[in-house]
Design an enzyme around this catalytic site. Structure first.
Site, PDB file in Angstrom:
ATOM      1  N   SER A   1       4.458   2.003   8.134  1.00 51.00           N
ATOM      2  CA  SER A   1       4.282   0.966   7.209  1.00 51.00           C
ATOM      3  C   SER A   1       5.428   0.431   6.338  1.00 51.00           C
ATOM      4  O   SER A   1       6.119   1.550   5.876  1.00 51.00           O
ATOM      5  CB  SER A   1       3.004   1.337   6.264  1.00 51.00           C
ATOM      6  OG  SER A   1       1.921   1.425   6.990  1.00 51.00           O
TER       7      SER A   1
ATOM      8  N   ASP B   1       0.035  -7.621   0.865  1.00 48.02           N
ATOM      9  CA  ASP B   1       0.358  -6.267   1.237  1.00 48.02           C
ATOM     10  C   ASP B   1       1.968  -5.959   1.513  1.00 48.02           C
ATOM     11  O   ASP B   1       2.390  -5.580   2.407  1.00 48.02           O
ATOM     12  CB  ASP B   1       0.119  -5.562   2.741  1.00 48.02           C
ATOM     13  CG  ASP B   1      -0.166  -4.291   2.596  1.00 48.02           C
ATOM     14  OD1 ASP B   1       0.502  -3.502   1.743  1.00 48.02           O
ATOM     15  OD2 ASP B   1      -0.343  -3.673   3.671  1.00 48.02           O
TER      16      ASP B   1
ATOM     17  N   HIS C   1       0.852  -1.276  -0.038  1.00 50.07           N
ATOM     18  CA  HIS C   1       0.153  -0.115  -0.077  1.00 50.07           C
ATOM     19  C   HIS C   1       0.831   1.437  -0.054  1.00 50.07           C
ATOM     20  O   HIS C   1       0.227   2.367  -0.335  1.00 50.07           O
ATOM     21  CB  HIS C   1      -1.060  -0.106   1.047  1.00 50.07           C
ATOM     22  CG  HIS C   1      -0.392   0.429   2.594  1.00 50.07           C
ATOM     23  ND1 HIS C   1      -0.157  -0.672   3.375  1.00 50.07           N
ATOM     24  CD2 HIS C   1       0.233   1.267   3.119  1.00 50.07           C
ATOM     25  CE1 HIS C   1       0.430  -0.243   4.487  1.00 50.07           C
ATOM     26  NE2 HIS C   1       0.585   0.947   4.330  1.00 50.07           N
TER      27      HIS C   1
END
Length: 695
Positions: free
Chosen positions: A363, A285, A254
């Site tokens: 992230s 992901d 993402h």
């Protein structure tokens, strides 16, 4: 007067202390006691400082040497004071104390002689020791659970008696709690060779991570599914990543989804380097980046992938979260290990829950335990405090194996079954399950799978690859932990086989099935792909996808057309390459006047022929030989156009709305074939064999 050099000096001390300890003591003591201090050597062995000889002849309290007490210098203390203070700290193992952080966090200035230390001075120093430890604990997540260390320092007595420092041995205790700190491994009193101590040192572990972690800068532009020939305005996204073997950077999918431009910046550098996306796995992901610039790789260090941690083990998350531009290190412990819904790709895969703060920007950053990566930070739980999730090592390794073996990401396998728990005794009795037999009831079967050739509705799935399945669908994981059996299914590679044991009509039946990823009728995501569309006479046709429904807003489940939403969530394909083609909207013109309210309906037939997918619909329209063109829509609605007049109107409608082409590039170039069958989707040539054993 008491002062501190700061947290940065404290943290950077650990690894270099062996080489600089004696030089510091020599310099400081010569400044404070120029006439009384002498030393023999500057060498250091395992944190044991060579003290001044007994014949110094001065008044310094450091004359007496006790070799049994290991010493690490406190910057500004004389060696005697240093030894007495650190003796307490060294009693605590490496697992319970960031030893390198404490000594350099304190400094005493302006003292002319050791005998000048008064009780008030030592009390102030004691207070500052506790205060500094609190600062370090707040700034380093690794220390957030080391409450025992505070108690230890509080119990340690540093008093003044006849100008000397001493400790009270009966008040020094070993901390009861044991916390694993990244970069440390257990050992009695931190014993071992100098190399082993260096590997255990927290500074070494953090420095290793800093030499691998990068900040990712992404410029992304998502497509507009209502106007599929346009893109939405570009946006900037920042995240984290880290270097792994093969000169690759691992990050979250993402972070680079729908990217148009990607840059990376390594720690301690002001330069940004162009990166290219090598592979992306949106379900898990994860994404791989490559940087071609050789300058970027100077001084970079690759991190190794570890294993699944156990509960309550300490982890440190390194990355670039919001709130600043520099690297951040937060820590926590493992709270839970179980399959979890991945927000980005909507897959249900194993994840590790930790109590460390994972914020936007974290992230893609590594979660470290000792010197290995045990996961990748990727999401948190909204509305809760300090509940973060990391992608565990098995998922990472599965993704990397896909890319290395196939040159691209393939996906995670599924049985293609929907199962129901059999915890109700009456249900088990109805299914004629004998006592002691456990399993789950098969309630729905995905048609286009190898499993559909063997498994029937109302079968009871007893075992997967020899692993017994409980009535609630869980299996033994490790120790007394349990996990859903879907995890073992997902860990299979596309094309691999698995043995299923089912209970059917009083018999136990064994089947060998081929596994592979599923293709849903309505795709869950369409990242990094432009949407398909076809426009004829102002009628905009698109395949139904969940991203199309997401255009109706955050509450798309309630605001999108109910009929389309239900089919998106429940329908399954019955033919390879099947799509739900819908009439998205009508671009108004005289040719289509009166049809504007027929938007958002499924197109079922064109001139009496069932529509398989958007490519098929385009072919049916362009190959039309009749005067009229008829579209049969959902809910019995019909659209009829004069074919020749509609073709002439199409060009002017495109010009009026400034649409560059009536057909998306994938339909023209054949970039993506919906009906292409992968190798793992083809059934085995051999006839299915069924092995039955009577229970």
């Amino acid at each position: 007067m008491v002062s501190r050099f700061g947290l940065a000096s404290a943290l950077n001390h650990g690894k270099r202390v062996n080489k600089t300890v004696n030089n510091k003591i020599t310099t400081i003591c010569q400044d404070v006691f120029p006439s009384n201090f002498r030393t023999k050597s500057s060498s250091v062995d395992k944190h044991k400082t060579k003290m001044p000889p007994a014949d110094t002849g001065g008044a310094c309290c450091c004359k007496r040497t006790d070799s049994s007490v290991p010493s690490v210098p406190i910057s500004g203390f004389c060696p005697r004071a240093t030894r007495l203070y650190v003796e307490a700290s060294r009693k605590v193992s490496y697992e319970e104390n960031l030893l390198g952080a404490l000594p350099t966090s304190m400094s005493i200035e302006g003292q002319s002689r050791c005998t000048d230390f008064t009780e008030s001075t030592t009390s102030a120093m004691h207070y500052r020791i506790q205060e500094e430890l609190g600062v370090i604990r707040q700034s380093n997540g690794w220390l957030q659970n080391l409450h025992g260390n505070l108690a230890l320092i509080s119990r340690m007595s540093i008093n003044s008696r006849n100008g000397e420092f001493y400790r009270q041995p009966n008040k020094l205790r070993h901390c009861s709690s044991t916390v694993r700190v990244p970069g440390f491994s257990s050992g009695k009193n931190g014993g071992g060779s100098s190399k082993e101590e260096s590997l255990r040192d927290s500074y070494g572990a953090v420095q290793m991570a800093l030499d691998a972690v990068v900040k990712v800068f992404t410029v992304a532009s998502s497509p507009n599914y209502f106007l599929p020939w346009q893109n939405k305005p570009q946006r900037e996204v920042t995240g984290s990543g880290f270097v792994i073997t093969g000169r690759r950077i691992l990050t979250n999918a993402h972070v680079v989804a729908d990217q148009t431009f990607v840059l990376v910046r390594k720690h301690g550098s002001a330069a940004k380097y162009r990166a290219e996306v090598e592979a992306v796995g949106h379900e898990c992901d994860l994404a791989l980046l490559r940087v071609k610039n050789e300058e970027f790789w100077e001084g970079m260090h690759a991190l190794e992938i570890g294993d699944i941690p156990y509960l309550q083990e300490s982890v440190a998350v390194v990355g670039y979260p919001q709130g600043g531009d520099n690297v951040s290190v937060t820590g926590g412990v493992v709270s839970r290990v179980e399959p979890t819904q991945y927000v980005h790709g909507a897959a249900h895969l194993m994840a590790i829950q930790i109590d460390a703060a994972i914020n936007p920007g974290n992230s893609g950053g590594p979660a470290l335990m000792e010197d290995k990566v045990i996961g990748v930070a990727f999401q948190n739980l909204s509305g809760a405090e300090n509940i973060g999730y990391i992608i565990p090592a098995p998922i990472i390794n599965h993704f990397l194996a896909d890319v290395e073996e196939n040159g691209r990401y393939i996906g995670f396998c599924s049985l293609g079954l929907t199962c129901q728990a059999t915890e109700n005794a009456q249900l088990r009795e109805h299914l004629k399950m004998p006592p002691g037999l456990t399993g789950v009831l098969v309630s729905k079967i995905y048609p286009l799978t190898d499993t559909s050739r063997f498994i029937k509705k109302d079968d009871v799935l007893l075992e997967f690859d020899g692993i017994p399945i409980a009535n609630d669908g869980t299996v033994n994981f490790r120790n007394r932990e349990r996990i859903t059996f879907d995890h073992y299914v997902s860990m299979k590679k596309a094309g691999e086989h698995a043995m299923l044991k089912v209970f059917r009509e009083g018999q136990e039946v064994h089947h060998k099935v081929k596994l592979g990823p599923l293709r849903p009728l309505v795709p869950i995501h369409q990242f990094d792909r432009l949407p398909s569309y076809y426009i004829f006479a102002g009628l905009v046709f698109v395949p139904l996808t969940q991203p199309y429904l997401h255009e109706f807003g955050d509450d798309w489940f309630n605001t999108s057309p109910r009929r389309l939403c239900d089919r998106a969530l429940t329908s399954t394909p019955t033919k390879p390459g099947e799509q739900l083609v819908i009439l998205s909207q009508v671009l108004m013109d005289d040719i289509n006047a009166g049809y504007e309210r027929l938007a958002e309906l499924q197109v079922k037939k064109v001139n009496g022929t069932d529509v398989l997918n958007l490519r098929h619909l385009r072919q049916l329209i362009e190959d039309c030989k009749e005067l009229s063109l008829r579209f049969d829509l959902d809910d019995g609605r019909v659209v009829v156009l004069n074919y020749q007049a509609a073709k002439e109107a199409s060009l002017r409608i495109l010009q009026r709305h400034r649409i560059p082409s009536s057909t998306s590039a994938d339909l023209v170039n054949g970039d993506f074939m919906e009906d292409e069958i992968e190798a793992w989707e083809k059934p085995d040539d051999a006839k299915a064999e069924q092995m039955i054993s009577v229970s």
